[in-house]
Design a protein around this motif. Structure first.
Motif, PDB file in Angstrom:
ATOM      1  N   ARG A  45     -41.921  36.639 -50.805  1.00  0.00           N
ATOM      2  CA  ARG A  45     -42.458  36.929 -52.124  1.00  0.00           C
ATOM      3  C   ARG A  45     -41.733  38.122 -52.726  1.00  0.00           C
ATOM      4  O   ARG A  45     -41.344  39.044 -52.029  1.00  0.00           O
ATOM      5  CB  ARG A  45     -43.959  37.236 -52.044  1.00  0.00           C
ATOM      6  CG  ARG A  45     -44.681  36.125 -51.377  1.00  0.00           C
ATOM      7  CD  ARG A  45     -45.721  35.440 -52.180  1.00  0.00           C
ATOM      8  NE  ARG A  45     -45.347  34.980 -53.486  1.00  0.00           N
ATOM      9  CZ  ARG A  45     -46.228  34.758 -54.453  1.00  0.00           C
ATOM     10  NH1 ARG A  45     -47.478  35.014 -54.256  1.00  0.00           N
ATOM     11  NH2 ARG A  45     -45.854  34.282 -55.615  1.00  0.00           N
ATOM     12  N   GLY A 109     -35.921  23.454 -64.977  1.00  0.00           N
ATOM     13  CA  GLY A 109     -37.006  23.380 -63.988  1.00  0.00           C
ATOM     14  C   GLY A 109     -38.278  24.065 -64.422  1.00  0.00           C
ATOM     15  O   GLY A 109     -39.283  24.020 -63.711  1.00  0.00           O
ATOM     16  N   HIS A 110     -38.238  24.731 -65.573  1.00  0.00           N
ATOM     17  CA  HIS A 110     -39.436  25.399 -66.103  1.00  0.00           C
ATOM     18  C   HIS A 110     -39.947  24.671 -67.342  1.00  0.00           C
ATOM     19  O   HIS A 110     -39.291  23.767 -67.872  1.00  0.00           O
ATOM     20  CB  HIS A 110     -39.107  26.850 -66.465  1.00  0.00           C
ATOM     21  CG  HIS A 110     -39.197  27.777 -65.299  1.00  0.00           C
ATOM     22  ND1 HIS A 110     -40.398  28.270 -64.841  1.00  0.00           N
ATOM     23  CD2 HIS A 110     -38.247  28.298 -64.488  1.00  0.00           C
ATOM     24  CE1 HIS A 110     -40.177  29.057 -63.802  1.00  0.00           C
ATOM     25  NE2 HIS A 110     -38.886  29.093 -63.553  1.00  0.00           N
ATOM     26  N   ALA A 133     -46.607  30.719 -62.867  1.00  0.00           N
ATOM     27  CA  ALA A 133     -47.572  30.514 -61.785  1.00  0.00           C
ATOM     28  C   ALA A 133     -48.534  31.693 -61.629  1.00  0.00           C
ATOM     29  O   ALA A 133     -49.416  31.666 -60.774  1.00  0.00           O
ATOM     30  CB  ALA A 133     -46.843  30.265 -60.474  1.00  0.00           C
ATOM     31  N   THR A 136     -52.077  30.788 -61.455  1.00  0.00           N
ATOM     32  CA  THR A 136     -52.739  30.327 -60.228  1.00  0.00           C
ATOM     33  C   THR A 136     -53.687  31.390 -59.674  1.00  0.00           C
ATOM     34  O   THR A 136     -54.558  31.084 -58.876  1.00  0.00           O
ATOM     35  CB  THR A 136     -51.731  29.881 -59.138  1.00  0.00           C
ATOM     36  OG1 THR A 136     -50.876  30.977 -58.799  1.00  0.00           O
ATOM     37  CG2 THR A 136     -50.879  28.710 -59.603  1.00  0.00           C
ATOM     38  N   ILE A 249     -50.651  21.889 -59.641  1.00  0.00           N
ATOM     39  CA  ILE A 249     -50.215  23.248 -59.269  1.00  0.00           C
ATOM     40  C   ILE A 249     -48.729  23.371 -59.631  1.00  0.00           C
ATOM     41  O   ILE A 249     -47.945  22.435 -59.369  1.00  0.00           O
ATOM     42  CB  ILE A 249     -50.386  23.504 -57.751  1.00  0.00           C
ATOM     43  CG1 ILE A 249     -51.846  23.300 -57.326  1.00  0.00           C
ATOM     44  CG2 ILE A 249     -49.913  24.906 -57.375  1.00  0.00           C
ATOM     45  CD1 ILE A 249     -52.032  23.275 -55.807  1.00  0.00           C
ATOM     46  N   ALA A 251     -45.026  23.549 -59.732  1.00  0.00           N
ATOM     47  CA  ALA A 251     -43.950  23.191 -58.797  1.00  0.00           C
ATOM     48  C   ALA A 251     -44.332  22.125 -57.764  1.00  0.00           C
ATOM     49  O   ALA A 251     -43.526  21.776 -56.918  1.00  0.00           O
ATOM     50  CB  ALA A 251     -43.376  24.420 -58.086  1.00  0.00           C
ATOM     51  N   LYS A 253     -44.855  18.411 -56.532  1.00  0.00           N
ATOM     52  CA  LYS A 253     -44.205  17.173 -56.955  1.00  0.00           C
ATOM     53  C   LYS A 253     -44.757  15.933 -56.282  1.00  0.00           C
ATOM     54  O   LYS A 253     -44.306  14.827 -56.583  1.00  0.00           O
ATOM     55  CB  LYS A 253     -42.690  17.260 -56.678  1.00  0.00           C
ATOM     56  CG  LYS A 253     -41.978  18.326 -57.482  1.00  0.00           C
ATOM     57  CD  LYS A 253     -41.958  18.018 -58.957  1.00  0.00           C
ATOM     58  CE  LYS A 253     -42.457  19.185 -59.759  1.00  0.00           C
ATOM     59  NZ  LYS A 253     -42.774  18.861 -61.156  1.00  0.00           N
ATOM     60  N   ILE A 312     -38.398  26.854 -55.928  1.00  0.00           N
ATOM     61  CA  ILE A 312     -38.634  27.602 -57.172  1.00  0.00           C
ATOM     62  C   ILE A 312     -37.438  27.446 -58.107  1.00  0.00           C
ATOM     63  O   ILE A 312     -36.296  27.550 -57.670  1.00  0.00           O
ATOM     64  CB  ILE A 312     -38.872  29.089 -56.799  1.00  0.00           C
ATOM     65  CG1 ILE A 312     -40.314  29.263 -56.366  1.00  0.00           C
ATOM     66  CG2 ILE A 312     -38.499  30.023 -57.907  1.00  0.00           C
ATOM     67  CD1 ILE A 312     -40.567  30.601 -55.752  1.00  0.00           C
ATOM     68  N   THR A 314     -36.320  29.312 -60.735  1.00  0.00           N
ATOM     69  CA  THR A 314     -35.524  30.464 -61.176  1.00  0.00           C
ATOM     70  C   THR A 314     -34.653  30.929 -60.023  1.00  0.00           C
ATOM     71  O   THR A 314     -35.155  31.393 -59.004  1.00  0.00           O
ATOM     72  CB  THR A 314     -36.426  31.628 -61.632  1.00  0.00           C
ATOM     73  OG1 THR A 314     -37.366  31.109 -62.544  1.00  0.00           O
ATOM     74  CG2 THR A 314     -35.619  32.715 -62.303  1.00  0.00           C
ATOM     75  N   SER A 337     -37.830  36.908 -59.456  1.00  0.00           N
ATOM     76  CA  SER A 337     -38.252  35.655 -58.831  1.00  0.00           C
ATOM     77  C   SER A 337     -38.350  35.764 -57.311  1.00  0.00           C
ATOM     78  O   SER A 337     -37.642  36.537 -56.684  1.00  0.00           O
ATOM     79  CB  SER A 337     -37.257  34.559 -59.191  1.00  0.00           C
ATOM     80  OG  SER A 337     -37.649  33.350 -58.624  1.00  0.00           O
ATOM     81  N   VAL A 348     -53.090  28.555 -52.810  1.00  0.00           N
ATOM     82  CA  VAL A 348     -53.482  27.982 -54.107  1.00  0.00           C
ATOM     83  C   VAL A 348     -54.031  26.564 -53.885  1.00  0.00           C
ATOM     84  O   VAL A 348     -55.094  26.195 -54.403  1.00  0.00           O
ATOM     85  CB  VAL A 348     -52.285  27.942 -55.093  1.00  0.00           C
ATOM     86  CG1 VAL A 348     -52.693  27.280 -56.403  1.00  0.00           C
ATOM     87  CG2 VAL A 348     -51.738  29.346 -55.343  1.00  0.00           C
TER      88      VAL A 348
HETATM   89  C1  LIG Z   1     -47.586  30.421 -55.946  1.00  0.00           C
HETATM   90  C2  LIG Z   1     -46.426  30.053 -56.820  1.00  0.00           C
HETATM   91  C3  LIG Z   1     -45.453  30.995 -57.132  1.00  0.00           C
HETATM   92  C4  LIG Z   1     -44.371  30.659 -57.930  1.00  0.00           C
HETATM   93  N1  LIG Z   1     -43.437  31.627 -58.182  1.00  0.00           N
HETATM   94  C5  LIG Z   1     -42.351  31.305 -58.935  1.00  0.00           C
HETATM   95  C6  LIG Z   1     -41.319  32.270 -59.148  1.00  0.00           C
HETATM   96  O1  LIG Z   1     -41.373  33.403 -58.690  1.00  0.00           O
HETATM   97  N2  LIG Z   1     -40.248  31.899 -59.904  1.00  0.00           N
HETATM   98  C7  LIG Z   1     -40.132  30.643 -60.418  1.00  0.00           C
HETATM   99  O2  LIG Z   1     -39.155  30.350 -61.072  1.00  0.00           O
HETATM  100  N3  LIG Z   1     -41.093  29.701 -60.220  1.00  0.00           N
HETATM  101  C8  LIG Z   1     -42.192  30.001 -59.500  1.00  0.00           C
HETATM  102  N4  LIG Z   1     -43.153  29.032 -59.282  1.00  0.00           N
HETATM  103  C9  LIG Z   1     -42.965  27.663 -59.827  1.00  0.00           C
HETATM  104  C10 LIG Z   1     -43.030  27.560 -61.345  1.00  0.00           C
HETATM  105  O3  LIG Z   1     -44.193  28.190 -61.852  1.00  0.00           O
HETATM  106  C11 LIG Z   1     -42.984  26.087 -61.782  1.00  0.00           C
HETATM  107  O4  LIG Z   1     -41.932  25.439 -61.179  1.00  0.00           O
HETATM  108  C12 LIG Z   1     -42.848  25.987 -63.290  1.00  0.00           C
HETATM  109  O5  LIG Z   1     -44.027  26.470 -63.897  1.00  0.00           O
HETATM  110  C13 LIG Z   1     -42.582  24.558 -63.797  1.00  0.00           C
HETATM  111  O6  LIG Z   1     -43.592  23.680 -63.453  1.00  0.00           O
HETATM  112  P1  LIG Z   1     -43.288  22.359 -62.623  1.00  0.00           P
HETATM  113  O7  LIG Z   1     -42.374  22.782 -61.527  1.00  0.00           O
HETATM  114  O8  LIG Z   1     -44.635  21.931 -62.110  1.00  0.00           O
HETATM  115  O9  LIG Z   1     -42.650  21.364 -63.526  1.00  0.00           O
HETATM  116  C14 LIG Z   1     -44.256  29.344 -58.464  1.00  0.00           C
HETATM  117  C15 LIG Z   1     -45.243  28.401 -58.163  1.00  0.00           C
HETATM  118  C16 LIG Z   1     -46.320  28.727 -57.339  1.00  0.00           C
HETATM  119  C17 LIG Z   1     -47.346  27.703 -57.013  1.00  0.00           C
END
Ligand SMILES: Cc1cc2nc3c(=O)[nH]c(=O)nc-3n(C[C@H](O)[C@H](O)[C@H](O)COP(=O)(O)O)c2cc1C
Length: 387
Positions: A45, A109-110, A133, A136, A249, A251, A253, A312, A314, A337, A348
């Protein structure tokens, strides 16, 4: 029971409002804080988890350690907001001032680009602040209230990590209490120590390479009586509701129950769980390959559900994208990130599953007063055993 959340990643606070929790249920801030702090732990983290220690403020629906039956409102303040007032404050900005930290470069990806197109924002900060996120946190707070309810109904739930970057934890025969204890001690929430070490090495390597890695989380629920949920309509099937909650939630899939996708490669005789009965246990199954569900209802066996988290998006290693103002290609900028958030995601997932399970219980039994709910659930368990 339902809940809503509000709040931006670098905004003032995360807010959760839950409606439908019965009156007279014991609950404290500690019950919720324990869950929030668990979400922040985990190897891999980033800095933000060290900057902010999430603690809840219960601002409605609880008095003297008991729920009132009114909506429960929970607030988690963002300590970091003081550094973001100019960027995220709610007041209009003066005409001679520019909006600060404008984002015109969508990250692959975002939600950035799709959200900007949908809502017509040219500054994609308006998207990423909410799609982050960070939200969450609010979902874990809601799930913590649900978990508190379930625990008092003798329903236990735990989430842990099964796999990171292709490294799989070996299957172990452990009680749910052991699973909870071991996952808490592991920096990657893995029940297999050897695989856990390999996962940490993989996370460190990904960080060094400027890349990110994903994995698989598993949640187990024990103590659910048979027949919770329903087969009569698509939106009453509890496995469907859990799948939707897990998939939602950030990320995530994909979702599997029991042997999941493996069922496609097996014969029926290797998939279905034979029904047995004993004086002591009542009805039970010889195996639990279907993960505790038949016909959208619980079978009385543990619920076993897996969720797949993508790496992730980013990355320090940049991906190509297009600036929406200039239409010029660029290499996607690096926001702060993590390299792997699968251990946090397991927490979560545990909480979003807890919410759906608690909601199904409340739909099925009298739910205005907690003591009456408990009595009804205990009586139902007895009926099921002797059915
Ligand atoms: C607990 C948690 C932490 C996350 N931390 C990051 C992060 O630090 N950087 C990042 O790019 N995505 C992070 N994500 C993922 C993104 O929030 C997510 O991929 C983005 O919102 C796009 O949504 P999707 O992947 O569901 O399409 C995290 C997800 C979770 C569940």
């Amino acid at each position: 029971m339902r809940y809503l959340t509000a709040g931006e990643s670098h905004g003032k606070q995360q807010t959760t409002i839950i409606e439908g929790i019965p009156a007279r249920m014991p609950i404290t801030q500690d019950d919720i804080n324990e869950s929030l702090l668990r979400r922040q732990k985990g190897h891999g983290r980033g800095k933000r988890m060290q900057i902010e220690k999430d603690l809840v403020d219960i601002v409605g629906g609880v008095r003297h350690g008991y729920t009132l039956g009114s909506p429960i409102a929970l607030v988690v303040h963002n300590d970091d907001f003081k550094h973001w007032i100019d960027v995220m404050g709610e007041d209009p900005i003066a005409e001679d001032q520019d909006i600060r930290r404008v984002v015109t470069r969508p990250r692959p990806g975002h939600a950035d680009l799709n959200g900007a197109i949908k809502y017509g924002h040219r500054d994609m900060r308006n998207i990423l602040e909410r799609s982050s996120a960070r939200e969450t946190t609010a979902r874990v707070a809601a799930g913590a209230v649900a978990k508190t309810l379930l625990k008092q109904l003798d329903i236990e739930i735990v989430g842990y990590v099964k796999e990171i970057a292709g490294i799989k934890a070996e299957e172990k025969d452990l009680s749910i209490a052991e699973k909870a204890r071991i996952s808490e001690e592991s920096p990657v929430r893995c029940l297999d120590e050897v695989a856990g070490q390999q996962m940490m090495d993989a996370i460190d390597k990904a960080k060094k390479d400027g890349d990110s890695i994903g994995g698989v989380c598993e949640v187990v629920v024990e103590g659910m009586p048979a027949g919770i949920g329903s087969y009569v309509h698509y939106d009453r099937k509890l496995d469907g509701r859990i799948a939707g909650a897990v998939q939602s939630i950030n990320a995530f899939k994909g979702v599997e129950f029991g042997i999941g996708f493996e069922a496609a490669r097996k014969n029926g005789s290797e998939v279905h769980d034979e029904i047995l009965w004993s004086e002591e246990r009542g009805y039970y199954r010889r195996t639990n390959r279907l993960g505790g569900f038949e016909g959208g209802m619980t079978s009385g066996m543990p619920i076993v559900v897996k969720g797949v988290m993508k790496p992730i998006p980013t990355l320090y290693k940049p991906l190509q994208s297009v600036d929406i103002e200039t239409k010029e290609p660029f290499n996607a900028s690096i926001e702060r990130s993590d390299s792997c958030a699968v251990p946090a995601a397991a927490v979560v997932m545990e909480h979003v599953v807890a919410f759906e399970v608690a909601k199904a219980i409340l739909e099925q039994f009298p739910h205005d007063q907690f003591p009456k709910l408990k009595e009804a659930v205990d009586q139902y368990r007895e009926e099921v055993r002797n059915f």
